[in-house]
Every structure is written in structure tokens, then in C-alpha cells.
Design a protein around this motif. Structure first.
Motif, PDB file in Angstrom:
ATOM      1  N   PHE A 188       0.802  -1.037  -0.073  1.00  0.00           N
ATOM      2  CA  PHE A 188       0.022   0.114  -0.144  1.00  0.00           C
ATOM      3  C   PHE A 188       0.798   1.212   0.152  1.00  0.00           C
ATOM      4  O   PHE A 188       1.670   1.270   0.756  1.00  0.00           O
ATOM      5  CB  PHE A 188      -0.786  -0.023   1.433  1.00  0.00           C
TER       6      PHE A 188
ATOM      7  N   GLY B  33      -3.607   4.323  -0.910  1.00  0.00           N
ATOM      8  CA  GLY B  33      -4.071   3.459  -2.230  1.00  0.00           C
ATOM      9  C   GLY B  33      -4.737   2.229  -2.016  1.00  0.00           C
ATOM     10  O   GLY B  33      -4.981   1.736  -0.891  1.00  0.00           O
TER      11      GLY B  33
ATOM     12  N   TYR C 169      -5.602   5.328  15.881  1.00  0.00           N
ATOM     13  CA  TYR C 169      -6.581   5.659  14.550  1.00  0.00           C
ATOM     14  C   TYR C 169      -7.146   4.212  14.327  1.00  0.00           C
ATOM     15  O   TYR C 169      -6.834   3.207  14.948  1.00  0.00           O
ATOM     16  CB  TYR C 169      -5.608   5.652  13.332  1.00  0.00           C
TER      17      TYR C 169
ATOM     18  N   TYR D 126      -9.155   2.263  11.108  1.00  0.00           N
ATOM     19  CA  TYR D 126      -9.343   2.016   9.740  1.00  0.00           C
ATOM     20  C   TYR D 126     -10.393   0.747   9.468  1.00  0.00           C
ATOM     21  O   TYR D 126     -10.265  -0.116  10.095  1.00  0.00           O
ATOM     22  CB  TYR D 126      -8.205   1.906   8.913  1.00  0.00           C
TER      23      TYR D 126
ATOM     24  N   GLN E 161     -10.936  -1.715   5.962  1.00  0.00           N
ATOM     25  CA  GLN E 161     -10.444  -2.097   4.674  1.00  0.00           C
ATOM     26  C   GLN E 161     -11.626  -3.192   4.048  1.00  0.00           C
ATOM     27  O   GLN E 161     -11.857  -4.440   4.376  1.00  0.00           O
ATOM     28  CB  GLN E 161      -9.194  -2.666   4.879  1.00  0.00           C
TER      29      GLN E 161
ATOM     30  N   MET F 120      -9.942  -3.016  -1.662  1.00  0.00           N
ATOM     31  CA  MET F 120      -9.835  -1.537  -1.675  1.00  0.00           C
ATOM     32  C   MET F 120      -8.695  -1.238  -0.436  1.00  0.00           C
ATOM     33  O   MET F 120      -8.262  -2.046   0.345  1.00  0.00           O
ATOM     34  CB  MET F 120     -11.174  -1.025  -0.841  1.00  0.00           C
ATOM     35  N   GLY F 121      -8.473   0.083  -0.444  1.00  0.00           N
ATOM     36  CA  GLY F 121      -7.418   0.539   0.582  1.00  0.00           C
ATOM     37  C   GLY F 121      -7.932   0.805   1.997  1.00  0.00           C
ATOM     38  O   GLY F 121      -9.243   0.476   2.403  1.00  0.00           O
ATOM     39  N   LEU F 122      -7.210   1.181   2.924  1.00  0.00           N
ATOM     40  CA  LEU F 122      -7.536   1.520   4.172  1.00  0.00           C
ATOM     41  C   LEU F 122      -8.389   2.856   4.356  1.00  0.00           C
ATOM     42  O   LEU F 122      -7.534   3.774   3.675  1.00  0.00           O
ATOM     43  CB  LEU F 122      -6.563   1.396   5.213  1.00  0.00           C
ATOM     44  N   LYS F 123      -9.495   2.902   4.923  1.00  0.00           N
ATOM     45  CA  LYS F 123      -9.884   4.351   5.089  1.00  0.00           C
ATOM     46  C   LYS F 123     -10.021   4.672   6.600  1.00  0.00           C
ATOM     47  O   LYS F 123     -10.510   3.687   7.347  1.00  0.00           O
ATOM     48  CB  LYS F 123     -11.391   4.040   4.348  1.00  0.00           C
ATOM     49  N   LEU F 124      -9.839   5.830   6.843  1.00  0.00           N
ATOM     50  CA  LEU F 124      -9.796   6.121   8.208  1.00  0.00           C
ATOM     51  C   LEU F 124     -11.223   6.324   8.793  1.00  0.00           C
ATOM     52  O   LEU F 124     -11.931   7.354   8.089  1.00  0.00           O
ATOM     53  CB  LEU F 124      -8.920   7.351   8.352  1.00  0.00           C
TER      54      LEU F 124
ATOM     55  N   TYR G 271      -9.950   9.043  14.623  1.00  0.00           N
ATOM     56  CA  TYR G 271      -8.488   8.971  15.139  1.00  0.00           C
ATOM     57  C   TYR G 271      -8.367   9.917  16.495  1.00  0.00           C
ATOM     58  O   TYR G 271      -9.550  10.606  16.717  1.00  0.00           O
ATOM     59  CB  TYR G 271      -7.735   9.671  14.126  1.00  0.00           C
TER      60      TYR G 271
ATOM     61  N   LYS H  38     -13.240  12.899  13.543  1.00  0.00           N
ATOM     62  CA  LYS H  38     -13.674  11.947  12.200  1.00  0.00           C
ATOM     63  C   LYS H  38     -12.661  11.862  11.391  1.00  0.00           C
ATOM     64  O   LYS H  38     -12.006  13.073  11.014  1.00  0.00           O
ATOM     65  CB  LYS H  38     -15.167  12.639  11.886  1.00  0.00           C
TER      66      LYS H  38
ATOM     67  N   GLU I 200     -12.394   9.928   7.357  1.00  0.00           N
ATOM     68  CA  GLU I 200     -13.363   9.881   6.106  1.00  0.00           C
ATOM     69  C   GLU I 200     -14.505   9.249   6.129  1.00  0.00           C
ATOM     70  O   GLU I 200     -15.608   9.644   5.518  1.00  0.00           O
ATOM     71  CB  GLU I 200     -12.453   9.148   4.901  1.00  0.00           C
TER      72      GLU I 200
ATOM     73  N   PHE J  90      -8.833  -2.351  11.325  1.00  0.00           N
ATOM     74  CA  PHE J  90      -7.348  -2.222  11.922  1.00  0.00           C
ATOM     75  C   PHE J  90      -7.555  -1.131  12.746  1.00  0.00           C
ATOM     76  O   PHE J  90      -7.849   0.118  12.276  1.00  0.00           O
ATOM     77  CB  PHE J  90      -6.575  -1.909  10.697  1.00  0.00           C
TER      78      PHE J  90
END
Lengths: 114, 115
Positions: A89, A105, B33, B35, B37, B41-45, B48, B57, B59, B90
Motif C-alpha cells: 500500500f 491507495g 487511529y 481504519y 479495509q 480497497m485501501g484502508l479508510k480512516l 482518530y 472524525k 473519512e 485495523f
């Protein structure tokens, strides 16, 4: 709106050859970039990073290159080893020094064949 | 050091149920944090925290809540679970980013399925 993009979902290379993983970004405010490696059923682990004031950073077999004008970075692994097979990543930080928030990403799955 | 630990490793919830995902770190990190997944896809926050008592907050915060009463713990609460919350979660922590290292240490993840 994907601010960090890894357009290649997967990459396969022979052991001993070079692996090149690519990452593009759109936000010109990003000033710090990181690569993470993830094995199945584990959390990501930090691999290497680069500040926007540099264009290259090396750590052993791993080198990250940053092209700010193209908003592009790449991770080179030389020589590739079977143990490098994982999901990689790319992540970016928008100079938010007080929070450390990262934008990731989608990841690229690297397979290194013996 | 155990690093970042997460419990449970796996959980199946029914729609509308609630649960708390636990996260703890023993590295004395100020920053923590959460996240998610999703497949491919990637990790989205999600949320935090920059220190005990301070959260904000990320994303994708809708449907989640957090608290940070101690430096070590950062639980994530799901209220009224929905199938869209099926994901791998995560937790991560990091040092102060004043050095601009921004390296985050991740836990092993919690795989959640909502049916």
C-alpha cells in the motif's frame, strides 16, 4: 474521489529480478509518502517513506522514488525475493503534522515466483 | 512490548446488533487511529485521536463512535450494525508527528461480518 491511486492491482516477477510498484496522487498538499506491506491475516507494516523535499530514499533492497511534478512515486525492490510476496500500500500525508492522518491507495499484490 | 492488540479477531453480528472493537497499545503513543479495509480497497480512516480525551472524525465515521479515556485504549463502537459495515477493521498508533515520521503501527485486525 481517490486521492491516492495504485492502478495495478497485481504484479508478478521472478525471484532475483526488480519489482516496481507505482502510485499516483492528486493532492498537491501531500508532503510525506509511505509504503506499507501487508501479509494475509496481518496488519500492515511500515516499509519505507519519503519526504516531499527529497526525490529518492533507499533502505537496503527497497528504494522509493518521488516525482513531484508528475505526482508519482514508485517503490523498487531489488532483488525481489519470494518473501516479498504481499500486498503493498502506498499512503500519503497532507502535512497535517498534528494528526498524522494517512490516505491509502488500493494496494498492489506482488507475487515473486521462485 | 505487545505493540497494538485488537480483540476480537473475528465476529459475526446480526443486523441491528451493537458491539465494541477493542484496541490497546503499550508503546505510549499519543496518536491512535481506526481504519476499515473493504475487499480490494485501501484502508479508510474512520476515527482518530491525538491524545486521551481528544477524538475526531476521519473519512468514513458514519455508524461508528469512539472514546479515548486513556493513552493505551481506543475502542470503536458500532451501533445498529448494517451489512455495509462488513469489513476488516485495523487499529493503529503512532508517535507524535512533530518529527514528521508518521509511521503508524498496526494491530492484526478484526474481521467483522454483519448478516
Amino acid at each position: 474521489d481517490q486521492q491516492v491511486k495504485q492502478n495495478s492491482p497485481s504484479l508478478s516477477v521472478q525471484e532475483g529480478r526488480i519489482s516496481i510498484l507505482n502510485c499516483d496522487y492528486t493532492n498537491s498538499m501531500f508532503d510525506y509518502f509511505l509504503w506499507y506491506k501487508k501479509y494475509p491475516a496481518e496488519g500492515p507494516t511500515f516499509l519505507i517513506s519519503i519526504s516531499s523535499i527529497k526525490d529518492k530514499n533507499e533502505d537496503g533492497r527497497f528504494t522509493v522514488f518521488l516525482n513531484k511534478s508528475a505526482k508519482h512515486l514508485s517503490l523498487h525492490i531489488v532483488p525481489s525475493q519470494p518473501g516479498d510476496s504481499a500486498v503493498y500500500f502506498c499512503a500519503a500525508s497532507a502535512g497535517i503534522r498534528n494528526t498524522g492522518k494517512l490516505i491509502f491507495g488500493q494496494g498492489t499484490t506482488l507475487q515473486v515466483k521462485p | 512490548n505487545a505493540g497494538v492488540t485488537q480483540t476480537p479477531k473475528f465476529r459475526i453480528l446480526k443486523i441491528g446488533q451493537s458491539m465494541t472493537l477493542q484496541c490497546a497499545q503499550d508503546m505510549n503513543h499519543n496518536y491512535m487511529y481506526w481504519y476499515r479495509q473493504d475487499p480490494g480497497m485501501g484502508l479508510k480512516l474512520i476515527y482518530y485521536s491525538v491524545g486521551a480525551g481528544i477524538t475526531d472524525k476521519g473519512e468514513v465515521p458514519n455508524g461508528y463512535n469512539v472514546s479515548r479515556s486513556t493513552t493505551e485504549d481506543f475502542p470503536l463502537r458500532l451501533e445498529l450494525a448494517a451489512p455495509s459495515q462488513t469489513s476488516v477493521y485495523f487499529c493503529a498508533s503512532s508517535y507524535s508527528t512533530l518529527t514528521h515520521k508518521n509511521e503508524q503501527f498496526f494491530g492484526p485486525g478484526t474481521r467483522l461480518t454483519v448478516l
